[in-house]
Design a protein around this motif. Structure first.
Motif, PDB file in Angstrom:
ATOM      1  N   PHE A 242       0.756  -0.927   0.465  1.00  0.00           N
ATOM      2  CA  PHE A 242      -0.622  -0.188   0.369  1.00  0.00           C
ATOM      3  C   PHE A 242       0.742   1.221   0.214  1.00  0.00           C
ATOM      4  N   THR A 243       0.441   2.585  -0.960  1.00  0.00           N
ATOM      5  CA  THR A 243       1.325   3.668  -0.283  1.00  0.00           C
ATOM      6  C   THR A 243       1.511   3.921   1.116  1.00  0.00           C
ATOM      7  N   GLU A 244       0.949   4.089   1.681  1.00  0.00           N
ATOM      8  CA  GLU A 244       1.519   4.389   3.578  1.00  0.00           C
ATOM      9  C   GLU A 244       3.003   3.363   3.402  1.00  0.00           C
ATOM     10  N   ASP A 245       2.722   1.958   3.125  1.00  0.00           N
ATOM     11  CA  ASP A 245       4.226   1.217   3.988  1.00  0.00           C
ATOM     12  C   ASP A 245       5.388   1.770   2.705  1.00  0.00           C
TER      13      ASP A 245
ATOM     14  N   GLY B 173      14.520   5.468   5.574  1.00  0.00           N
ATOM     15  CA  GLY B 173      15.859   5.249   4.472  1.00  0.00           C
ATOM     16  C   GLY B 173      16.232   4.216   3.731  1.00  0.00           C
ATOM     17  N   MET B 174      14.919   3.641   3.205  1.00  0.00           N
ATOM     18  CA  MET B 174      15.036   2.283   2.052  1.00  0.00           C
ATOM     19  C   MET B 174      14.552   3.133   1.024  1.00  0.00           C
ATOM     20  N   ASN B 175      15.683   2.647   0.191  1.00  0.00           N
ATOM     21  CA  ASN B 175      15.673   3.377  -1.562  1.00  0.00           C
ATOM     22  C   ASN B 175      14.598   2.943  -2.376  1.00  0.00           C
ATOM     23  N   GLU B 176      14.099   1.981  -2.099  1.00  0.00           N
ATOM     24  CA  GLU B 176      13.128   1.210  -3.584  1.00  0.00           C
ATOM     25  C   GLU B 176      12.382   0.145  -2.004  1.00  0.00           C
ATOM     26  N   HIS B 177      11.254  -0.502  -2.827  1.00  0.00           N
ATOM     27  CA  HIS B 177      10.251  -1.531  -2.535  1.00  0.00           C
ATOM     28  C   HIS B 177       9.980  -1.790  -3.915  1.00  0.00           C
ATOM     29  N   ILE B 178      10.168  -3.802  -2.911  1.00  0.00           N
ATOM     30  CA  ILE B 178       9.313  -4.698  -4.101  1.00  0.00           C
ATOM     31  C   ILE B 178       8.560  -5.248  -3.370  1.00  0.00           C
ATOM     32  N   SER B 179       6.652  -5.424  -3.577  1.00  0.00           N
ATOM     33  CA  SER B 179       6.022  -6.392  -3.229  1.00  0.00           C
ATOM     34  C   SER B 179       6.807  -8.720  -3.238  1.00  0.00           C
ATOM     35  N   LYS B 180       5.844  -9.379  -2.132  1.00  0.00           N
ATOM     36  CA  LYS B 180       6.289 -10.125  -2.266  1.00  0.00           C
ATOM     37  C   LYS B 180       4.976 -10.844  -2.839  1.00  0.00           C
ATOM     38  N   PRO B 181       4.643 -11.802  -3.252  1.00  0.00           N
ATOM     39  CA  PRO B 181       5.800 -12.879  -4.222  1.00  0.00           C
ATOM     40  C   PRO B 181       6.842 -11.928  -5.334  1.00  0.00           C
ATOM     41  N   LEU B 182       7.610 -12.656  -4.902  1.00  0.00           N
ATOM     42  CA  LEU B 182       8.342 -11.489  -5.899  1.00  0.00           C
ATOM     43  C   LEU B 182       8.635 -12.005  -6.599  1.00  0.00           C
ATOM     44  N   ASP B 183       8.858 -10.586  -7.793  1.00  0.00           N
ATOM     45  CA  ASP B 183       8.463 -11.413  -9.587  1.00  0.00           C
ATOM     46  C   ASP B 183       9.819 -10.612  -9.734  1.00  0.00           C
TER      47      ASP B 183
END
Length: 129
Positions: free
Chosen positions: A96-99, A107-117
């Motif tokens: 979600f946007t808030e996540d 301090g994270m640079n990027e966000h990827i969702s699971k399950p991993l694509d």
């Protein structure tokens, strides 16, 4: 296909199956994959400097002992200069946007969702490595 031979990736994931799958996918790029089972272990590995520098960190968010946000904040305030700038990518089922905002403010640079694509994972590696 990208070749990241010589690059070191830290995979922080408490679920053994998820860790094995991600390690296999990342390993197919030639990168060396080091794993940590929770955020505290990852912070200890980086703070001690005994594991050497990492070129990229994939950080699960929901983990026991120390979650991904806390671990990232600790890494970013570490006395190890490389730890303050290493790319950290959140890996979470919560997309979600808030996540994404929480990941960035920790301090994270990027966000990827699971399950991993696989395609998305490779795109992220290409961007940061």
């Amino acid at each position: 296909q990208c070749d990241y031979t010589g690059k070191r990736v830290l995979l922080v994931e408490d679920n053994d199956l998820n860790s094995e799958i991600a390690k296999e996918i990342i390993g197919m790029t030639g990168a060396e994959v080091v794993t940590a089972e929770n955020g505290k272990t990852a912070v200890d590995m980086i703070s001690s400097g005994s594991e050497g520098d990492f070129d990229l960190i994939f950080m699960d968010i929901q983990m026991p002992v120390m979650n991904g946000y806390e671990a990232t904040a600790a890494i970013r305030t570490s006395n190890i200069p490389a730890a303050r700038s290493v790319p950290i990518v959140a890996m979470t089922a919560n997309a979600f946007t808030e996540d994404v905002q929480l990941a960035r403010s920790a301090g994270m640079n990027e966000h990827i969702s699971k399950p991993l694509d696989m395609t998305r994972l490779r795109d992220v590696m290409r961007k940061w490595l």
